[in-house]
Design an enzyme around this catalytic site. Structure first.
Site, PDB file in Angstrom:
ATOM      1  N   CYS A 138       0.839  -1.412   0.080  1.00  0.00           N
ATOM      2  CA  CYS A 138       0.002   0.184   0.004  1.00  0.00           C
ATOM      3  C   CYS A 138       0.779   1.387   0.032  1.00  0.00           C
ATOM      4  O   CYS A 138       0.676   2.102  -0.930  1.00  0.00           O
ATOM      5  CB  CYS A 138      -0.681   0.040   1.102  1.00  0.00           C
ATOM      6  SG  CYS A 138      -0.196   0.079   2.799  1.00  0.00           S
TER       7      CYS A 138
ATOM      8  N   HIS B 250      -2.618   0.942   6.842  1.00  0.00           N
ATOM      9  CA  HIS B 250      -3.074   0.840   5.299  1.00  0.00           C
ATOM     10  C   HIS B 250      -3.048   2.325   4.833  1.00  0.00           C
ATOM     11  O   HIS B 250      -3.534   3.283   5.535  1.00  0.00           O
ATOM     12  CB  HIS B 250      -4.322   0.095   5.321  1.00  0.00           C
ATOM     13  CG  HIS B 250      -4.550  -0.235   3.911  1.00  0.00           C
ATOM     14  ND1 HIS B 250      -3.762  -1.040   3.266  1.00  0.00           N
ATOM     15  CD2 HIS B 250      -5.411   0.269   3.043  1.00  0.00           C
ATOM     16  CE1 HIS B 250      -3.876  -1.119   1.763  1.00  0.00           C
ATOM     17  NE2 HIS B 250      -5.211  -0.391   1.722  1.00  0.00           N
TER      18      HIS B 250
ATOM     19  N   HIS C 103      -5.663   1.704  -4.365  1.00  0.00           N
ATOM     20  CA  HIS C 103      -4.878   1.216  -3.270  1.00  0.00           C
ATOM     21  C   HIS C 103      -4.487  -0.233  -3.658  1.00  0.00           C
ATOM     22  O   HIS C 103      -5.091  -0.760  -4.454  1.00  0.00           O
ATOM     23  CB  HIS C 103      -5.613   1.277  -2.074  1.00  0.00           C
ATOM     24  CG  HIS C 103      -6.678   0.432  -1.818  1.00  0.00           C
ATOM     25  ND1 HIS C 103      -6.826  -0.312  -0.397  1.00  0.00           N
ATOM     26  CD2 HIS C 103      -7.674   0.062  -2.649  1.00  0.00           C
ATOM     27  CE1 HIS C 103      -7.911  -1.155  -0.772  1.00  0.00           C
ATOM     28  NE2 HIS C 103      -8.350  -0.931  -1.778  1.00  0.00           N
TER      29      HIS C 103
END
Length: 393
Positions: free
Chosen positions: A308, A356, A368
């Site tokens: 990420c 994240h 993402h």
């Protein structure tokens, strides 16, 4: 008259054995049952529900994400420490060469001094070709002594500097070893968490897998619904802003000049900070869109796969903005913005541990790299709990 003998049998005083036998058997049965119960296998725990399994798997993926950020940080520290060690070792090598050169110079001076000291001054004067030759040689040796003292001082300084550099190199190598140990530990943690998640999913029956898929669809649908609501609100706000600007422009529009007055061509409006950010954000988003479909791989920074924070870092690098490697450091840069004020290009962070991050594209959605087994994709920002957001440039 003789007494007749009684034919009635005397009453027995012996205890009733059948009753005793029954009691003994009952006690033995209770004891046997107790022994069997003590050695019986405990009942297996109830099988978790699909909802519980889903929560556990999500939690394992989140923990793996946290461990991935720890791995990224350790890898970054390891790489930097390795570069530092290489620089120090190169410097030590250069200093060693300089020391060897100084040592050779000292050796030549020592040899010259030995040759000069082997003959006394009187004998040297007697055997000299001429008195002038003797005095010239003596003057030269005095000069050599001055140079020798300078060479000794230079050698000693270089030796001390090299010793200091070697000590620093040793310390840096120890730090590098510690960083490598942290790196290995983080890697093992990631692999263990992902392995636990895969094991849980592999144990599901076909019916449970179908139920889990249904739960995922419902969660995704709810996230999309929230994103659509956000998109409508953004569209309404953009329309209201457009009308305000049109009205302001209409009110500020000057009256037309007289026909005899020469007109000048309109100039382009100055570039504002907002338009500068929008231009950079568009470059970052264009890069991120080009990565859609590439797999998530923990610790990866491209070009064939990403995690990420590796994706967000690479996207903004394409726009000329350098971001740190981990989510924990990326959240500290730029300007914090509320979820309601998000603009395309902003970074959206998730979970309380900030494990994240995604790149906001507008309309309540982001691009993402989700998790192992998934590809880079567009998704609602409401699929996960939002921690906060930043505008990185």
């Amino acid at each position: 008259m003789p007494v007749l003998a009684s034919h009635r049998k005397p009453r027995s005083t012996r205890p009733h054995s059948p009753a005793v036998g029954v009691t003994t058997a009952a006690i033995a049965s209770v004891t046997l049952l107790s022994t069997q119960s003590a050695h019986a296998t405990p009942a297996a725990p109830p099988r978790p529900t699909v909802e519980e399994i889903q929560k556990k798997v999500d939690d394992l993926y989140r923990q793996a994400g946290t461990a991935t950020q720890e791995y990224n940080r350790a890898k970054e520290a390891t790489d930097e420490q390795r570069r530092k060690v290489d620089r120090i070792l190169d410097d030590v090598a250069r200093r060693t060469d300089a020391i060897n050169e100084s040592r050779r110079a000292l050796g030549s001076y020592a040899a010259a001094q030995y040759r000069a000291g082997a003959v006394g001054p009187t004998a040297a004067l007697i055997f000299a070709d001429s008195p002038q030759s003797y005095f010239d040689q003596t003057h030269l040796m005095d000069r050599l002594s001055e140079r020798q003292r300078g060479a000794v001082a230079d050698y000693e300084g270089k030796r001390l500097a090299a010793a200091k550099q070697r000590a620093e190199a040793t310390k840096s190598l120890e730090s590098l070893t510690d960083s490598q140990a942290t790196l290995r530990a983080s890697k093992q943690t990631v692999q263990r968490k992902l392995g636990e998640a895969r094991t849980l999913l592999a144990r599901l029956t076909a019916e449970e897998k179908a139920r889990l898929a249904e739960l995922e669809r419902k969660r995704e649908a709810e996230a999309r619904r929230k994103a659509e609501e956000r998109a409508k609100a953004e569209a309404a706000e953009a329309e209201a802003e457009r009308r305000r600007q049109e009205e302001a422009a209409r009110r500020q529009q000057p009256s037309p000049p007289p026909a005899t007055t020469p007109t000048t061509p309109p100039t382009a409006p100055p570039q504002t900070g907002g338009s500068t950010y929008a231009a950079k954000a568009e470059k970052a988003l264009a890069f991120a869109r080009a990565q859609i479909g590439k797999p998530y791989v923990w610790g990866a920074t491209g070009p064939s796969s990403y995690d990420c924070s590796g994706l967000t870092q690479a996207a903004w690098r394409a726009a000329g903005v350098d971001l740190p490697r981990t989510t924990w450091d990326q959240v500290k840069i730029g300007t914090r913005v509320a979820t309601a004020d998000l603009l395309p290009g902003d970074l959206v962070f998730f979970y309380d541990d900030i494990s994240h991050v995604g790149l906001y594209i507008g309309g309540g959605k982001m691009i993402h790299a989700p998790k192992p087994g998934a590809d880079v994709r567009e998704e609602s920002i409401y699929y996960m709990p939002v921690y906060g957001s930043v505008r990185p440039a």
